[in-house]
Design a protein around this motif. Structure first.
Motif, PDB file in Angstrom:
ATOM      1  N   GLY A 243     120.430   4.181  16.968  1.00 45.53           N
ATOM      2  CA  GLY A 243     120.035   3.150  17.921  1.00 45.53           C
ATOM      3  C   GLY A 243     121.128   2.134  18.166  1.00 45.53           C
ATOM      4  O   GLY A 243     121.410   1.754  19.313  1.00 45.53           O
ATOM      5  N   TYR A 255     115.035  -0.251  25.092  1.00 42.61           N
ATOM      6  CA  TYR A 255     114.567  -1.022  23.945  1.00 42.61           C
ATOM      7  C   TYR A 255     113.972  -2.346  24.413  1.00 42.61           C
ATOM      8  O   TYR A 255     114.572  -3.063  25.214  1.00 42.61           O
ATOM      9  CB  TYR A 255     115.718  -1.330  22.979  1.00 42.61           C
ATOM     10  CG  TYR A 255     116.230  -0.142  22.204  1.00 42.61           C
ATOM     11  CD1 TYR A 255     115.367   0.665  21.479  1.00 42.61           C
ATOM     12  CD2 TYR A 255     117.589   0.152  22.181  1.00 42.61           C
ATOM     13  CE1 TYR A 255     115.836   1.759  20.760  1.00 42.61           C
ATOM     14  CE2 TYR A 255     118.076   1.238  21.461  1.00 42.61           C
ATOM     15  CZ  TYR A 255     117.193   2.034  20.757  1.00 42.61           C
ATOM     16  OH  TYR A 255     117.666   3.112  20.053  1.00 42.61           O
ATOM     17  N   PRO A 259     117.193  -1.907  18.049  1.00 44.18           N
ATOM     18  CA  PRO A 259     116.625  -0.717  17.409  1.00 44.18           C
ATOM     19  C   PRO A 259     116.316  -0.929  15.933  1.00 44.18           C
ATOM     20  O   PRO A 259     116.846  -1.833  15.307  1.00 44.18           O
ATOM     21  CB  PRO A 259     117.728   0.327  17.590  1.00 44.18           C
ATOM     22  CG  PRO A 259     118.984  -0.479  17.670  1.00 44.18           C
ATOM     23  CD  PRO A 259     118.625  -1.741  18.372  1.00 44.18           C
ATOM     24  N   TRP A 263     111.963   6.046  14.691  1.00 44.35           N
ATOM     25  CA  TRP A 263     112.286   6.608  16.007  1.00 44.35           C
ATOM     26  C   TRP A 263     111.075   6.499  16.924  1.00 44.35           C
ATOM     27  O   TRP A 263     110.011   7.033  16.632  1.00 44.35           O
ATOM     28  CB  TRP A 263     112.703   8.061  15.875  1.00 44.35           C
ATOM     29  CG  TRP A 263     113.357   8.627  17.101  1.00 44.35           C
ATOM     30  CD1 TRP A 263     112.737   8.925  18.276  1.00 44.35           C
ATOM     31  CD2 TRP A 263     114.742   8.956  17.279  1.00 44.35           C
ATOM     32  NE1 TRP A 263     113.654   9.404  19.181  1.00 44.35           N
ATOM     33  CE2 TRP A 263     114.889   9.447  18.597  1.00 44.35           C
ATOM     34  CE3 TRP A 263     115.864   8.890  16.457  1.00 44.35           C
ATOM     35  CZ2 TRP A 263     116.126   9.874  19.099  1.00 44.35           C
ATOM     36  CZ3 TRP A 263     117.085   9.300  16.953  1.00 44.35           C
ATOM     37  CH2 TRP A 263     117.199   9.793  18.266  1.00 44.35           C
ATOM     38  N   ASP A 267     113.841   5.145  21.694  1.00 43.47           N
ATOM     39  CA  ASP A 267     115.020   5.850  21.174  1.00 43.47           C
ATOM     40  C   ASP A 267     115.234   7.162  21.918  1.00 43.47           C
ATOM     41  O   ASP A 267     116.367   7.517  22.276  1.00 43.47           O
ATOM     42  CB  ASP A 267     114.842   6.134  19.684  1.00 43.47           C
ATOM     43  CG  ASP A 267     114.825   4.884  18.840  1.00 43.47           C
ATOM     44  OD1 ASP A 267     115.905   4.314  18.606  1.00 43.47           O
ATOM     45  OD2 ASP A 267     113.739   4.470  18.418  1.00 43.47           O
ATOM     46  N   TYR A 271     118.431   8.017  24.154  1.00 51.27           N
ATOM     47  CA  TYR A 271     119.269   9.150  23.765  1.00 51.27           C
ATOM     48  C   TYR A 271     119.370  10.160  24.920  1.00 51.27           C
ATOM     49  O   TYR A 271     120.418  10.774  25.120  1.00 51.27           O
ATOM     50  CB  TYR A 271     118.741   9.824  22.500  1.00 51.27           C
ATOM     51  CG  TYR A 271     119.819  10.600  21.776  1.00 51.27           C
ATOM     52  CD1 TYR A 271     120.553   9.995  20.763  1.00 51.27           C
ATOM     53  CD2 TYR A 271     120.128  11.899  22.120  1.00 51.27           C
ATOM     54  CE1 TYR A 271     121.570  10.678  20.103  1.00 51.27           C
ATOM     55  CE2 TYR A 271     121.141  12.597  21.477  1.00 51.27           C
ATOM     56  CZ  TYR A 271     121.858  11.986  20.467  1.00 51.27           C
ATOM     57  OH  TYR A 271     122.872  12.674  19.831  1.00 51.27           O
TER      58      TYR A 271
END
Length: 399
Positions: A243, A255, A259, A263, A267, A271
């Motif tokens: 994160g 977010y 982070p 997860w 996240d 990602y």
């Protein structure tokens, strides 16, 4: 071209790739590992996924399939790319086809299962009685290679053999090991339906298949990389490291807080944005890390939270004078660096697995905080200060 490697799989490439025989239609072969003999009266404990992966990547490599699939957690290891033959079928000289190669693809899946296995106290007579976690992801990937959703010799429902050479040579689709000519195994006994979802309504997220690519909801499955979990619900320092790295690269838009060490969908979405920036698409950009993208993001692959004094000392003596970004024992150094970040002694952007000059300075500050002065606070870790940092930040220290 479809993905050669199943998105989200743990890659253990055995090498020794070989082409298939393109004159035959595409096939998938269903196996179970059947590594123990059990009965309803005498069930036996399930043989673990790790044991089977170790076997097929070790002494059993000569019989290895493409995929090793854990139907309880959804974890999947891939040993050969889709366009190579694998080695789980007998192919005697008298066979009219090279059975492991008889198709444009011949993708073989070994479910880690045997009848009447006992898993977490419950006994499972058939493969279809398990959660079949991850099946949807496997099926979608195999379908992308043109394997039709048909069983030319019938969907397996028991452990009887049925083999027809003409059907084998002329029809694509799914075959049980019990259907392959010149083979004598009768597995898998059952196999999940093509339209069935994986998992059950009360299965935890890690036991559910990822959402198909056309569904806008974030993917909710987990993978294991170097023994640590990633994906929805995964917990640990590695989640925080991912994160923070995403934020530092400009991929933190989803977010609202964090982070942190758990997860979440945020996240996954961040990602996925990062994967897209690398040129990935479809399921390869579903927001669940693969080893390649994770290494590109962090510069190392996180491991269990254990640090060797000898390793980090070597890194502290080697990395500052080496090429910029050089990583000696990067995964262990990253644990130390993250601890220094959490102690307020190092900026997050320098927690990159390289024990460079800034990390040396930060560690010297930690040594001074521990009461050391002069040459004893030179930024080269020692037993006492490293143990104190580990105790403060939750990692173990070995010699």
């Amino acid at each position: 071209m479809p993905d050669l490697w199943l998105p989200g799989a743990e890659i253990h490439d055995l090498g020794d790739h070989a082409p298939t025989d393109q004159q035959y239609p595409p096939k998938a072969i269903a196996h179970i590992t059947w590594d123990r003999n059990a009965t309803a009266a005498a069930p036996q404990d399930w043989c673990t996924y790790e044991d089977l992966v170790n076997y097929f990547t070790g002494s059993g490599a000569g019989d290895a399939p493409h995929l090793v699939w854990d139907p309880f957690s959804g974890r999947t290891a891939q040993l050969f790319p889709a366009d190579s033959r694998s080695k789980s079928l007998l192919s005697p000289t008298e066979s009219p086809t090279r059975t492991n190669r008889a198709g444009r693809v011949v993708i073989q899946i070994e479910a880690v299962f045997f009848p009447y296995c006992r898993y977490q106290g419950r006994v499972y007579p058939r493969l279809v009685d398990t959660p079949c976690a991850g099946w949807g992801r496997i099926h979608a990937w195999i379908a992308s290679w043109g394997v039709p959703d048909v069983w030319p010799m019938g969907r397996p429902a028991d452990f009887s053999g049925h083999r027809d050479e003409q059907v084998w040579e002329t029809r694509g689709g799914w075959y049980a090991h019990a259907h392959v000519p010149f083979n004598d195994h009768t597995d898998p006994g059952s196999w999940p339906d093509f339209t069935a979802g994986s998992g059950t309504p009360d299965s935890p997220p890690s036991q559910q298949h990822p959402v198909p690519p056309q569904d806008p909801a974030p993917a909710r499955y987990q993978v294991s990389i170097n023994g640590l979990a990633y994906g929805y619900g995964a917990q640990g320092y590695q989640v925080t490291a991912v994160g923070r790295a995403l934020v530092s690269r400009g991929f933190g838009a989803h977010y609202h807080s964090g982070p942190g060490p758990t997860w979440t969908d945020a996240d996954t979405e961040n990602y996925a944005d990062y994967q897209g920036s690398l040129g990935y698409s479809g399921q390869a950009a579903d927001g669940v890390p693969g080893e390649g993208s994770l290494n590109r993001l962090l510069g190392y692959i996180p491991g269990q939270r254990a640090v060797s004094v000898a390793h980090v000392v070597s890194a502290a003596r080697t990395d500052p004078g080496a090429e910029q970004g050089h990583r000696t024992y990067g995964s262990e150094v990253a644990i130390v660096e993250q601890a220094l970040v959490d102690e307020g002694l190092l900026e997050q952007r320098w927690a990159d697995g390289s024990f460079g000059t800034r990390t040396v300075a930060a560690y010297a500050a930690w040594q001074r905080r521990c009461g050391y002065e002069g040459g004893a606070a030179d930024g080269i870790p020692g037993q006492a200060t490293l143990h104190r940092l580990g105790a403060a930040r939750g990692f173990s220290v070995t010699d």
